[in-house]
Write a protein that holds these residues in place. Structure first.
Motif, PDB file in Angstrom:
ATOM      1  N   ILE A 176       0.821  -1.207   0.000  1.00 33.46           N
ATOM      2  CA  ILE A 176       0.000   0.000   0.000  1.00 33.46           C
ATOM      3  C   ILE A 176       0.863   1.270   0.000  1.00 33.46           C
ATOM      4  CG2 ILE A 176      -1.606   1.387   1.378  1.00 33.46           C
ATOM      5  CD1 ILE A 176      -3.048  -1.159   2.112  1.00 33.46           C
ATOM      6  N   PRO A 177       1.886   1.389   0.865  1.00 29.70           N
ATOM      7  CA  PRO A 177       2.726   2.594   0.812  1.00 29.70           C
ATOM      8  C   PRO A 177       3.433   2.768  -0.523  1.00 29.70           C
ATOM      9  CG  PRO A 177       3.091   1.425   2.861  1.00 29.70           C
ATOM     10  CD  PRO A 177       2.266   0.530   1.999  1.00 29.70           C
ATOM     11  N   ALA A 201       0.949   4.118  -2.851  1.00 31.04           N
ATOM     12  CA  ALA A 201       0.540   5.455  -2.420  1.00 31.04           C
ATOM     13  C   ALA A 201       1.587   6.502  -2.785  1.00 31.04           C
ATOM     14  CB  ALA A 201       0.285   5.459  -0.916  1.00 31.04           C
ATOM     15  N   TYR A 202       2.872   6.188  -2.534  1.00 33.77           N
ATOM     16  CA  TYR A 202       3.929   7.132  -2.902  1.00 33.77           C
ATOM     17  C   TYR A 202       3.947   7.370  -4.405  1.00 33.77           C
ATOM     18  CZ  TYR A 202       6.067   6.977   1.751  1.00 33.77           C
ATOM     19  OH  TYR A 202       6.312   7.104   3.092  1.00 33.77           O
ATOM     20  N   SER A 245       1.024   9.576  -5.401  1.00 34.72           N
ATOM     21  CA  SER A 245       1.279  10.982  -5.070  1.00 34.72           C
ATOM     22  C   SER A 245       2.184  11.629  -6.109  1.00 34.72           C
ATOM     23  CB  SER A 245       1.931  11.102  -3.685  1.00 34.72           C
ATOM     24  OG  SER A 245       0.986  10.991  -2.661  1.00 34.72           O
ATOM     25  N   LYS A 265      -6.056  15.121  -2.781  1.00 37.49           N
ATOM     26  CA  LYS A 265      -5.989  13.694  -3.100  1.00 37.49           C
ATOM     27  C   LYS A 265      -4.604  13.277  -3.568  1.00 37.49           C
ATOM     28  CE  LYS A 265      -8.472  10.682  -3.542  1.00 37.49           C
ATOM     29  NZ  LYS A 265      -8.570   9.499  -2.641  1.00 37.49           N
ATOM     30  N   PRO A 272      -2.268  10.594  -0.028  1.00 36.84           N
ATOM     31  CA  PRO A 272      -1.714   9.238  -0.042  1.00 36.84           C
ATOM     32  C   PRO A 272      -0.305   9.124   0.544  1.00 36.84           C
ATOM     33  CG  PRO A 272      -2.823   9.683  -2.100  1.00 36.84           C
ATOM     34  CD  PRO A 272      -2.801  10.980  -1.341  1.00 36.84           C
ATOM     35  N   ALA A 296      -0.846   8.793   4.131  1.00 34.74           N
ATOM     36  CA  ALA A 296      -1.439   7.475   4.381  1.00 34.74           C
ATOM     37  C   ALA A 296      -0.327   6.429   4.382  1.00 34.74           C
ATOM     38  CB  ALA A 296      -2.479   7.155   3.314  1.00 34.74           C
ATOM     39  N   ALA A 297       0.625   6.607   3.464  1.00 37.14           N
ATOM     40  CA  ALA A 297       1.783   5.704   3.416  1.00 37.14           C
ATOM     41  C   ALA A 297       2.618   5.830   4.681  1.00 37.14           C
ATOM     42  CB  ALA A 297       2.635   6.022   2.190  1.00 37.14           C
TER      43      ALA A 297
END
Length: 316
Positions: free
Chosen positions: A107-108, A111-112, A115, A295, A299, A302-303
């Motif tokens: 997930i990270p 997410a990165y 972004s 948005k 992320p 979130a990461a």
């Protein structure tokens, strides 16, 4: 443990309040999580997106209640690993721990990357890899600096996201009061011309992904400043807040959307930007841009929460 101000070597400091835990959970989930999947859910449910999120919240509540119970009985940083080990044995715990570890690693990474790509789309002069590297460097530095500092910065980012959402809600309500809805008032719950149980359940299977991450709160069980029930309460409250935010924003977008669900279903390429399109056309173009920035930045943090949770899982 810590006695007379001296912390036992290798132990975690109990510095996180219930608010900090909720911040981590909501930061991981993202208050604007439905924005990216609104069009998909609208098409699948024939416009009953708010109903989809109500059902999804109820479904996820069973998981949240389970986590609350397990975190009270097994208040350890290992989260799923600790629970499975205590209830099913070391072998099951080992397998469960590494499976959830994959979740916290993949997930990270995505997410990165997201972004970087999203910020590059907003600022084409800067390459995507530079934004990705910057997001990774900043959030890693925060995690290394300590869970307390990371939680405080996370709170600022979370408040910024919630502020953007609040502006959308206020402006959307103003538009509805002044101009009226583009769809029937109850359509986000009943569908445009009706919906079916199969359609709603099919959309719920996608909507539950918006809640991904609230379980990470349990991984901070050995850093809470309260008793063993604090984690469980934070998990339940985090889910409730997220569910309410998701239902409100999708209801407003649902009644403002001039594009019929059938048309979205016929044009899958338009589903990903449906929420931004509704905001830009029905509310304000600058607000749509602001939501895109939120948005894009969200992320990365979130990461940050996911990486922190992964560290606690490995510690456990």
């Amino acid at each position: 443990m810590e006695e007379h101000g001296v912390k036992e070597q290798g132990a975690l400091r109990r510095t996180l309040s219930a608010r900090d835990l909720i911040v981590y959970g909501l930061l991981f989930i993202g208050p604007l999580a439905p924005v990216g999947v609104f069009g998909v859910l609208d098409a699948k449910s024939n416009g009953a997106v708010a109903l989809v999120y109500v059902v999804a919240t109820i479904a996820m509540a069973f998981t949240a209640i389970s986590y609350a119970q397990m975190s009270r009985v097994v208040p350890e940083a290992g989260s799923v690993f600790a629970y499975a080990s205590a209830g099913l044995g070391a072998g099951a715990g080992f397998l469960a721990g590494w499976l959830v570890m994959l979740d916290y690693l993949l997930i990270p990474s995505v997410a990165y990357l997201f972004s970087g790509i999203a910020l590059h789309a907003l600022f084409p002069a800067v390459p995507a890899w530079a934004f990705t590297a910057l997001a990774f460097a900043v959030t890693t530095a925060l995690n290394v600096s300590g869970v307390r500092l990371a939680a405080r910065v996370g709170l600022v980012v979370l408040l910024a996201e919630v502020t953007v959402l609040a502006v959308f809600v206020v402006m959307a309500v103003a538009v509805l009061v002044g101009e009226g809805p583009a769809r029937p008032w109850l359509s986000p719950f009943t569908g445009v011309g009706g919906t079916t149980v199969a359609a709603v359940i099919g959309a719920v299977s996608v909507a539950v992904l918006s809640f991904l991450g609230f379980d990470a709160i349990a991984s901070f069980a050995e850093e809470t400043s309260g008793d063993s029930r604090q984690v469980g309460r934070a998990v339940l409250l985090c889910l409730g807040v997220a569910g309410a935010l998701f239902a409100v924003q999708t209801y407003l977008a649902g009644v403002l959307d001039p594009v019929p669900p059938a048309e979205l279903a016929a044009h899958p390429a338009a589903q990903g930007t449906a929420f931004y399109d509704v905001t830009g056309v029905a509310v304000s173009p600058w607000l749509a841009t602001l939501m895109k920035i939120a948005k894009a930045v969200g992320p990365a943090f979130a990461a940050m929460a996911a990486v922190a949770a992964a560290g606690r899982l490995l510690y456990g």
